[in-house]
Design a protein around this motif. Structure first.
Motif, PDB file in Angstrom:
ATOM      1  N   GLY A 150      -8.331 -27.225  58.362  1.00  0.00           N
ATOM      2  CA  GLY A 150      -7.633 -27.986  57.095  1.00  0.00           C
ATOM      3  C   GLY A 150      -7.598 -29.410  57.163  1.00  0.00           C
ATOM      4  N   ASP A 151      -7.024 -30.261  56.377  1.00  0.00           N
ATOM      5  CA  ASP A 151      -6.917 -31.768  56.489  1.00  0.00           C
ATOM      6  C   ASP A 151      -6.216 -32.130  57.556  1.00  0.00           C
ATOM      7  OD1 ASP A 151      -8.740 -32.132  54.736  1.00  0.00           O
ATOM      8  OD2 ASP A 151      -7.351 -32.236  52.904  1.00  0.00           O
ATOM      9  N   GLY A 152      -6.562 -32.108  58.638  1.00  0.00           N
ATOM     10  CA  GLY A 152      -5.596 -32.289  59.651  1.00  0.00           C
ATOM     11  C   GLY A 152      -6.107 -33.578  60.484  1.00  0.00           C
ATOM     12  N   ILE A 153      -7.101 -34.174  60.195  1.00  0.00           N
ATOM     13  CA  ILE A 153      -7.689 -35.359  60.820  1.00  0.00           C
ATOM     14  C   ILE A 153      -7.388 -36.747  59.897  1.00  0.00           C
ATOM     15  CG2 ILE A 153      -9.752 -36.588  61.770  1.00  0.00           C
ATOM     16  CD1 ILE A 153      -9.055 -34.059  63.449  1.00  0.00           C
ATOM     17  N   GLY A 168     -11.701 -40.740  64.233  1.00  0.00           N
ATOM     18  CA  GLY A 168     -10.725 -39.484  64.061  1.00  0.00           C
ATOM     19  C   GLY A 168      -9.615 -39.359  64.602  1.00  0.00           C
ATOM     20  N   PHE A 169      -8.444 -39.112  64.311  1.00  0.00           N
ATOM     21  CA  PHE A 169      -7.447 -38.856  65.136  1.00  0.00           C
ATOM     22  C   PHE A 169      -6.355 -37.635  64.626  1.00  0.00           C
ATOM     23  CE2 PHE A 169      -2.886 -40.005  65.885  1.00  0.00           C
ATOM     24  CZ  PHE A 169      -2.761 -39.963  67.233  1.00  0.00           C
ATOM     25  N   HIS A 170      -6.268 -36.844  65.438  1.00  0.00           N
ATOM     26  CA  HIS A 170      -5.351 -35.767  64.886  1.00  0.00           C
ATOM     27  C   HIS A 170      -3.794 -35.560  65.585  1.00  0.00           C
ATOM     28  CE1 HIS A 170      -4.433 -31.119  65.478  1.00  0.00           C
ATOM     29  NE2 HIS A 170      -4.528 -31.418  64.031  1.00  0.00           N
ATOM     30  N   PRO A 171      -2.819 -36.206  64.607  1.00  0.00           N
ATOM     31  CA  PRO A 171      -1.702 -36.161  65.136  1.00  0.00           C
ATOM     32  C   PRO A 171      -0.881 -34.704  65.328  1.00  0.00           C
ATOM     33  CG  PRO A 171      -2.219 -37.256  62.934  1.00  0.00           C
ATOM     34  CD  PRO A 171      -3.375 -36.543  63.216  1.00  0.00           C
ATOM     35  N   ARG A 172      -0.218 -34.695  66.453  1.00  0.00           N
ATOM     36  CA  ARG A 172       0.703 -33.413  66.799  1.00  0.00           C
ATOM     37  C   ARG A 172       1.537 -33.123  65.559  1.00  0.00           C
ATOM     38  NH1 ARG A 172      -0.124 -35.628  71.929  1.00  0.00           N
ATOM     39  NH2 ARG A 172      -1.793 -34.277  73.202  1.00  0.00           N
ATOM     40  N   ALA A 173       2.472 -34.067  65.068  1.00  0.00           N
ATOM     41  CA  ALA A 173       3.180 -33.871  63.906  1.00  0.00           C
ATOM     42  C   ALA A 173       2.544 -33.859  62.581  1.00  0.00           C
ATOM     43  CB  ALA A 173       4.353 -34.743  64.004  1.00  0.00           C
ATOM     44  N   LYS A 174       2.654 -32.997  61.765  1.00  0.00           N
ATOM     45  CA  LYS A 174       2.069 -32.815  60.551  1.00  0.00           C
ATOM     46  C   LYS A 174       2.444 -34.067  59.690  1.00  0.00           C
ATOM     47  CE  LYS A 174       1.060 -28.143  59.909  1.00  0.00           C
ATOM     48  NZ  LYS A 174       1.204 -26.911  59.140  1.00  0.00           N
TER      49      LYS A 174
END
Length: 194
Positions: A150-153, A168-174
């Motif tokens: 999904g759009d998570g990055i 790119g950074f993928h946060p743990r909290a949405k």
């Protein structure tokens, strides 16, 4: 009758003696040779991967070294915990930048302040992107090293010298995704309005 009793009863009747046994291991030389061949092939594959990474870093060495520290006394907002995936050439999410540690995936904390964006990484040097170098921020489904589906990055487009890059950074909290995009958007808007 218990299992132990069954086994002793079978042994006494001679049924176990007639049961087939596993065959003795033969062809030791061939087995050892095949094991050595498999290990040599795996070692060769890993060596080629390592050489490819080093060659990529050498080809990209003309990129300037990015800043690893924010200016003294720079204030930053609440950091977001997550995973720094990688940095790629802008628009090509698989063309990872290997130079200067930009392609190293690691746990990180990303925070935004008036001076820019600071990505404090655990397994690699920190990355500071000055506000003047930020071009765009949006959500994306993935980047080299991390695909969320999904759009998570959180994807930051920025300039390093003459190159335009995506990090790119993928946060743990949405909830941190939209917050980070909004904070970076404010920086870009302020810079373009000035």
């Amino acid at each position: 009758m218990t299992n132990a009793g069954t086994v002793s009863g079978l042994a006494g009747s001679g049924l176990l003696a007639d049961a087939p046994h596993s065959a003795p291991v033969t062809h030791w030389f061939l087995r050892i040779l095949l094991t050595i061949v498999v290990l040599a092939v795996l070692t060769g594959v890993y060596w080629l991967m390592w050489r490819g990474w080093k060659n990529r870093a050498a080809r990209q060495s003309e990129l300037p070294v990015p800043s690893t520290a924010a200016p003294p006394h720079a204030a930053f907002g609440e950091p977001a915990e997550g995973v720094y995936a990688s940095t790629t050439v802008s628009g090509d999410w698989l063309d990872r930048i290997a130079a200067h540690g930009l392609g190293v995936r690691s746990n990180a904390r990303m925070s935004v302040g008036a001076a820019g964006v600071l990505v404090a990484r655990e397994a690699a040097p920190d990355l500071f992107i000055p506000a003047d170098d930020l071009v765009h921020a949006h959500l994306a489904p993935g980047i080299a090293g991390k695909v969320t589906g999904g759009d998570g990055i959180v994807l930051l487009t920025w300039r390093l010298g003459d190159a335009t890059l995506d990090s790119g950074f993928h946060p743990r909290a949405k909830g941190d995704r939209t917050r980070l995009i909004a904070e970076v958007g404010v920086l870009i808007t302020e810079r373009t309005a000035a």
